[in-house]
Write an enzyme that holds these catalytic residues in place. Structure first.
Site, short mmCIF file in Angstrom:
data_model
loop_
_atom_site.label_atom_id
_atom_site.label_comp_id
_atom_site.label_asym_id
_atom_site.label_seq_id
_atom_site.Cartn_x
_atom_site.Cartn_y
_atom_site.Cartn_z
N GLY A 552 41.94 67.49 20.87
CA GLY A 552 42.12 66.66 20.54
C GLY A 552 42.30 65.71 20.86
CG PHE A 553 45.29 63.71 22.48
CD1 PHE A 553 45.68 62.48 21.78
CD2 PHE A 553 46.03 64.35 21.29
CE1 PHE A 553 45.95 62.21 20.49
CE2 PHE A 553 46.93 64.69 20.26
CZ PHE A 553 47.07 63.01 20.59
CE LYS A 555 35.08 68.69 27.88
NZ LYS A 555 33.95 68.13 28.41
CB VAL A 556 44.55 71.30 29.83
CG1 VAL A 556 45.88 71.72 31.01
CG2 VAL A 556 45.29 70.26 29.13
CE LYS A 571 48.99 65.69 28.01
NZ LYS A 571 49.57 66.15 27.78
CG ASP A 667 56.30 70.38 18.17
OD1 ASP A 667 56.97 71.28 16.65
OD2 ASP A 667 55.20 70.42 18.25
#
Length: 870
Positions: A552-553, A555-556, A571, A667
């Site tokens: 969503g933020f 591309k890597v 990223k 997380d």
């Protein structure tokens, strides 16, 4: 006397006639309401599935055009299949072929199609693209069961449709291989054709006032083809087909994976003195008694209830009308306006004075309400369907509360007159992983070996899968409802997702996100700064062929720096995005000051021209999760899994004890444990991390964040974060490693949905060996398994004070490894000692953290694929 005899004779004749008519009618009803349950490709009739239902062979229902079809067996049995019947046999079609069923034209019918995308004979599952047309309605188009199963993290796919029958009393289901793909074929494992009573009449339209072709009040559902998208027993447990009412064999799922955020309300069950009675309007076949005898309400505190909505969120296909059926049964209230509430669907008011007693007349009487809403393609984000309840404050009810007992969501035919939606999209990383050859568990120095995943703070190739049964939280306000939005993922049929966060920090010049002025000088001095030109060169000007991940933020990209000598993962946030600034800062602040062999290394960053770019060490073997299940190329041995768990525990132990302040990861999960080219485990994704309490504190009070399935229940209840929250999450990881199944799997029975709960249940019953990965059975030393399982069980203690420290967990894992390698002569003493970090544990460099480096971030910048698993 003669008259009496004549009367008796006439009476007998009438009675005989009535009995004959009754028998004929009964036989007629049976013939007209027959069900077809077919095990496609099977040779024998009467094979039973795990629920005891009998499945017949499909051969006599095939049309003559299907004479060249192939009967085949699946080459591999996925351990998560609910039954071998009907999934291990299949009917293969290389040409258009049909099934024909003779049914009653008076009834609608449920059509259920079962698909298990395995390889059959010489056919690859990825080559199966096909359409399915049922009675002239295209229900599937260019459908790929393989892609759908991978995206949904499911071994099998079930599609259910409710269709009217043609006047000739036939149901024809046609399978057509797609002409768009060379060598494509169609297949089916199981077909159910179940007659149903009249379940649909009309639905109240919500937000339809501007749509052409609809009246202002309701929409007729009588002859509309429908696809079942979700069927939920709200507040209750999983209901299998054998426990459904009316002989309709429907499956009802737990609703908890779809509940928005932390506002989950409370679940309840009817008291023994509450008797539930069906009415003429709501017959028994509408929904089983178990649906109406359980409920989800907002809770006992009316003041709290006035400030939040009880909300469910679903991912759906755009450009379709959806029918939302809400099931109600009042289990405690007896009077009008004791509990009045509002119903919202996609931010539109569906009912502003809902009162179950008004609808039903009394307590214990089931009712249902149908609403219709059109979901339009926004071209911006994944389409969602929101259902929200809140107290009708304006009516001043006795109790400020709302109630719901069940929910069904059906898709109506769309603008093209069909029900076919698109296949879910796989991330580029998953596509690349599928294209790679299988690799063995061994270090490789080959320069041309393809890397299939990112390094750095990658959320993992399976992040979109984790979202399948998890609920991700993001902040965004919904108009009129007054709640903050959260991405929530679907667990049963459609499962897509995206992430959407907001940033309040903007450049005064461009209005875009700007972060350079918010990164501490210490972080800048410890972290390499890359120019945008260097990043472009490293990625070949962001060439699409270099993409190894997307989220969503942004591309890597796979890249090389320092003259091609160093591989990196780069990223890049979407330049036009205002998202992720806090996570960008947190990632840099945290990782720039931490150096450890078992933590992912942040090499540097770039913040020129409003860009947010992070550069990480490349992790060749991706996430731990993808090597446990769902598309894994490598089956890890038990020793290898132990070593990976030990490495991750060392990294977490360092976070908790090795710096100036305790660092709580917040997380911990298998997608955030990455593996380098030597299979060394490294903890990643620090966008949610927080510095822990100081010596004068026992916890940090903070908004609950993390991934459902791994979330510490004590932290969730009290919003008090400690390092023991990481210990709980790591306990889930340990069972995930042992059992090779997701932390949450909403397709299972309710008691098995949560891996933590199910594993603890099995551990206490002494049957843990029944649920471990089949690849490990017989290969684990019993004493090693006992030590490992005990350690995982203690991690999952409900109270944080009862959980071990991460040092103790590490010690127990190392002891378990010794038991596995040398069961007869273990060099350790079985004493509980806190593990002290060695020079190896402490890694290359230890830098103390300053105060004020932590941001209370809302959504994680670091998760790369689909960051809705928060």
């Amino acid at each position: 006397m003669r008259r009496i005899k004549t009367t008796h004779l006439l009476f007998s004749l009438v009675l005989f006639s009535l009995i004959c008519n009754s028998i004929c009618a009964s036989n007629d009803a049976k013939s007209n309401s027959i069900s077809f349950i077919l095990n496609c490709g099977a040779e024998n009739n009467g094979q039973k599935d795990a629920d005891g239902r009998k499945w017949d062979s499909d051969t006599k229902y095939l049309s003559s055009a299907a004479d060249d079809s192939i009967s085949a067996k699946a080459e591999i049995q996925d351990p998560s299949l609910p039954s071998t019947v009907p999934y291990m046999s299949a009917r293969i079609f290389t040409n258009e072929s049909s099934y024909v069923f003779k049914v009653s034209p008076k009834h609608r019918h449920y059509i259920r199609l079962h698909f298990y995308p395995s390889d059959y004979s010489s056919l690859n599952s990825s080559d199966a693209y096909f359409a399915v047309i049922a009675n002239g309605i295209t229900v599937l188009k260019n459908f790929s069961a393989s892609i759908t199963a991978k995206a949904l993290s499911q071994a099998y796919i079930l599609r259910e449709f409710s269709l009217p029958v043609s006047t000739d009393g036939k149901i024809k289901i046609t399978f057509s291989p797609s002409p768009l793909y060379k060598g494509s074929y169609a297949f089916i494992n199981g077909i159910e054709v179940i007659p149903s009573p009249d379940l649909f009449s009309s639905a109240i339209m919500v937000g339809f006032s501007d749509m052409v072709g609809y009246s202002d009040q309701s929409i007729d559902l009588g002859i509309a083809p429908l696809q079942t998208m979700f069927r939920l027993n709200v507040g209750g447990s999983f209901i299998p087909p054998t426990n459904d009412s009316g002989g309709l064999s429907r499956t009802w799922f737990d609703d908890s994976p779809y509940v928005f955020g932390a506002g989950v309300g409370i679940t309840g069950e009817a008291d023994k003195n509450v008797s539930i009675h069906y009415s003429k309007e709501t017959r028994e076949y509408v929904a089983p008694l178990d649906v109406y005898s359980t409920s989800r309400t907002m809770g006992p505190d009316g003041k709290v209830n006035q400030n939040y909505n009880l909300t469910w969120v679903f991912q759906v296909d755009a450009n379709f009308t959806y029918v939302v059926r809400l099931h109600f049964c009042e289990l405690s209230m007896t009077k009008i306006n004791q509990r009045s509430f509002e119903i919202f669907i996609n931010n539109q008011t569906a009912d502003d004075a809902a009162d179950v007693i008004v609808w039903a007349g009394s307590k214990g009487v089931p009712v249902y309400k149908d609403f219709a809403v059109y979901v339009q393609d926004t071209k911006v984000e994944d389409e969602e369907l929101w259902v929200a309840l809140r107290p009708a404050v304006q009516l001043k009810p006795e109790f400020y509360d709302a109630i719901l007992n069940g929910m069904e969501i059906f898709k109506m035919n769309g603008t093209k007159g069909d029900l076919a939606g698109p296949n879910p999209e796989l991330s580029d990383m998953m596509v690349k992983a599928e294209a790679e050859p299988e690799r063995s568990f061994a270090p490789s120095s080959s320069s041309n070996q393809k890397a299939n995943v990112i390094g750095g703070a990658a959320g993992g190739a399976a992040a979109v899968v984790v979202a399948a049964v998890c609920i991700a939280i993001y902040q965004r306000k919904k108009r009129d409802i007054g709640v903050e939005r959260s991405t929530s993922t679907s667990g049963w049929l459609p499962l897509y997702g995206n992430s959407h966060t907001s940033s309040t920090t903007k450049s005064t010049i461009s209005g875009k996100s700007c972060t350079s002025s918010h990164i501490s000088s210490l972080a800048v001095s410890l972290c390499r700064h890359f120019s945008f030109a260097e990043i472009k060169k490293a990625t070949k000007n962001f060439d699409e062929s270099q993409i190894i991940g997307v989220g969503g933020f942004g591309k890597v990209y796979k890249g090389v720096i320092d003259g091609g000598t160093t591989k990196v993962a780069i990223k890049r946030a979407n330049p036009s995005s205002e998202q992720g600034i806090h996570e960008f800062q947190t990632e840099i602040e945290m990782l720039s000051k931490l150096r450890h062999r078992h933590l992912v290394s942040l090499i540097g960053y770039c913040e020129e021209d409003d860009e947010m770019i992070l550069v990480y060490d490349h992790m060749a073997h991706g996430t731990l999760r993808e090597h446990l299940y769902k598309g894994n190329k490598t089956i890890l041995s038990w020793k290898q899994r132990l070593e990976i768990c030990i490495g991750a525990a060392r990294g977490l132990h360092y976070l908790h004890t090795g710096a100036k302040y305790t660092i709580i990861h917040r997380d911990v999960k298998t997608t955030n444990i990455l593996l380098d080219e030597h299979w060394v485990a490294k903890v990643s994704d620090f966008g949610l991390s927080k510095t822990g309490p100081n010596l004068n504190q026992t916890h940090v009070s903070t908004v609950v964040k993390g991934s459902f399935g791994y979330l510490d229940p004590e932290y969730f209840r009290r919003q008090q974060l400690t390092e023991k929250s990481d210990v709980y999450s790591f306990g889930v990881v340990l069972f995930e490693v042992l059992c090779a199944r997701p932390a949450l799997n909403p397709t299972l029975a309710k008691e098995q949905v949560s891996l933590a709960d199910w594993a603890l249940h099995c551990q206490k019953k002494g049957i843990l060996e029944d649920i471990i990965d089949p690849h490990l059975k017989g290969k684990i030393n019993p004493e090693c398994l006992k030590k490992f399982a005990d350690a995982a069980e203690k991690c999952l203690s409900d109270q944080g004070i009862d959980r071990p420290s991460m040092g103790d967990v590490l010690w127990n894992l190392e002891f378990a490894l010794q038991l596995q390698e040398n069961p007869d002569g273990v060099a350790y003493s079985d004493e509980k000692e806190t593990h002290k970090p060695s020079q190896t544990d402490m890694g290359i460099q230890e830098t103390n953290l300053n105060d004020g480096t932590e941001e209370n971030s809302s959504v994680v910048f670091s998760q790369l694929i689909h960051p809705q698993g928060r």
